[in-house]
Enzyme design. Structure first.
Site, short mmCIF file in Angstrom:
data_model
loop_
_atom_site.label_atom_id
_atom_site.label_comp_id
_atom_site.label_asym_id
_atom_site.label_seq_id
_atom_site.Cartn_x
_atom_site.Cartn_y
_atom_site.Cartn_z
N LYS A 22 34.11 36.67 35.14
CA LYS A 22 34.64 36.02 36.35
C LYS A 22 34.47 36.88 37.61
O LYS A 22 34.05 36.37 38.65
CB LYS A 22 36.12 35.74 36.09
CG LYS A 22 36.91 35.21 37.24
CD LYS A 22 38.30 34.81 36.75
CE LYS A 22 39.10 35.95 36.14
NZ LYS A 22 39.64 36.87 37.14
N ARG A 96 47.54 32.91 40.07
CA ARG A 96 47.88 33.40 38.75
C ARG A 96 48.96 32.56 38.10
O ARG A 96 49.25 32.72 36.92
CB ARG A 96 48.40 34.85 38.86
CG ARG A 96 47.54 35.83 38.13
CD ARG A 96 48.03 37.24 38.39
NE ARG A 96 46.89 38.09 38.70
CZ ARG A 96 46.12 38.64 37.78
NH1 ARG A 96 46.35 38.46 36.50
NH2 ARG A 96 45.11 39.38 38.13
N ARG A 135 28.48 47.38 22.30
CA ARG A 135 27.89 47.99 23.48
C ARG A 135 27.48 49.44 23.24
O ARG A 135 28.22 50.24 22.69
CB ARG A 135 28.91 47.93 24.63
CG ARG A 135 28.27 47.64 25.95
CD ARG A 135 29.30 47.55 27.02
NE ARG A 135 29.83 46.21 27.16
CZ ARG A 135 30.78 45.90 28.05
NH1 ARG A 135 31.28 46.83 28.83
NH2 ARG A 135 31.21 44.67 28.15
N ARG A 168 29.99 53.22 23.78
CA ARG A 168 30.69 53.56 25.01
C ARG A 168 32.18 53.77 24.73
O ARG A 168 32.81 52.98 24.05
CB ARG A 168 30.49 52.47 26.04
CG ARG A 168 29.01 52.24 26.28
CD ARG A 168 28.67 51.78 27.63
NE ARG A 168 29.72 51.01 28.27
CZ ARG A 168 29.63 50.61 29.52
NH1 ARG A 168 28.58 50.90 30.23
NH2 ARG A 168 30.59 49.91 30.04
N ARG A 179 45.48 42.60 27.75
CA ARG A 179 45.19 41.82 28.96
C ARG A 179 45.03 40.33 28.61
O ARG A 179 45.42 39.46 29.39
CB ARG A 179 43.93 42.36 29.64
CG ARG A 179 44.16 43.73 30.28
CD ARG A 179 42.88 44.30 30.88
NE ARG A 179 42.36 43.43 31.92
CZ ARG A 179 41.07 43.34 32.25
NH1 ARG A 179 40.18 44.05 31.60
NH2 ARG A 179 40.69 42.53 33.20
#
Ligand SMILES: [Zn+2]
Length: 222
Positions: A22, A96, A135, A168, A179
């Site tokens: 986003k 939100r 990743r 990573r 989150r």
């Protein structure tokens, strides 16, 4: 520069969970439309850095450990919308809550304006986790790979400089899940709210960045 379609929508809200792309899609779209990319986090940091009244208020509430209030966020948004909300904007991270969405509708109405488009970038948590888990990064030149989505030509070796690739370290699954838990409390309600209004579009965002940009642009010019 290519001819721009005339039917572009310019007052846009992007919705999507953490890792949906986003933020980068909003930045890309705002640049393409030549309108401001309004992220409440960035706006707050800018006000705090500028030492404005709003910034001092925000700094005081974050310093005391409180969340920045809805009221303050709305005043911040109103200030950035200006008097007429022209030439447009791309919001990312706002609204939100349904209450904030209603307030945004009101702010725009007062400016004889309205949202043109609310885009929901739909991607399940499992897909975001898969992206993160696979990743790989090159410690030497910084190039980023993915075990299945964007593998190096030779297993474990950087295409560019030949260094050994590493997983990573900054990609923390627990932080991501936390989150998402927070997003789960408000995201689906907002999606439901905007689904009832006109100008809502939804897309499968479990795609490459280039594909996502193409889809976003298609919805913007539809
Ligand atoms: Zn490298």
């Amino acid at each position: 520069m290519e001819a721009q379609p005339t039917g572009k929508r310019r007052r846009i809200v992007l919705l999507g969970g953490p890792g949906s792309g986003k933020g980068t899609a909003a930045a890309w779209l705002a640049k393409k439309l030549a309108v401001p990319h309004l992220s409440t986090g960035d706006m707050l940091r800018a006000e705090i850095a500028a030492g404005s009244d709003l910034g001092r208020e925000a700094a005081a509430s974050t310093a005391s450990g409180r969340l920045v209030s809805d009221d303050l966020v709305l005043r911040l948004v109103a200030a950035h919308l200006g008097k007429d909300a022209a030439p447009g904007f791309v919001f990312d991270g706002f609204p939100r809550t349904v209450a904030q969405a209603e307030s945004l509708d009101r702010l725009l109405h007062e400016r004889a304006s309205r949202l043109d488009l609310v885009l929901h970038l739909d991607v399940p948590l499992a897909a975001v986790e898969e992206r993160i888990v696979g990743r790989l990064g090159c410690p030497s030149c910084g190039r980023v790979y993915h075990a299945t989505r964007m593998p190096p030509k030779k297993d474990g070796v950087c295409d560019v400089c030949g260094a050994a690739l590493q997983k990573r370290k900054d990609d923390n699954l627990e932080v991501l899940r936390e989150r998402w838990k927070v997003y789960g409390e408000w995201g689906p309600r907002l999606v439901a709210y905007y689904r009832r209004h006109g100008g809502f579009a939804e897309m499968d965002a479990d795609v490459t960045a280039e594909e996502l940009y193409a889809k976003v642009w298609e919805a913007t010019t539809a």
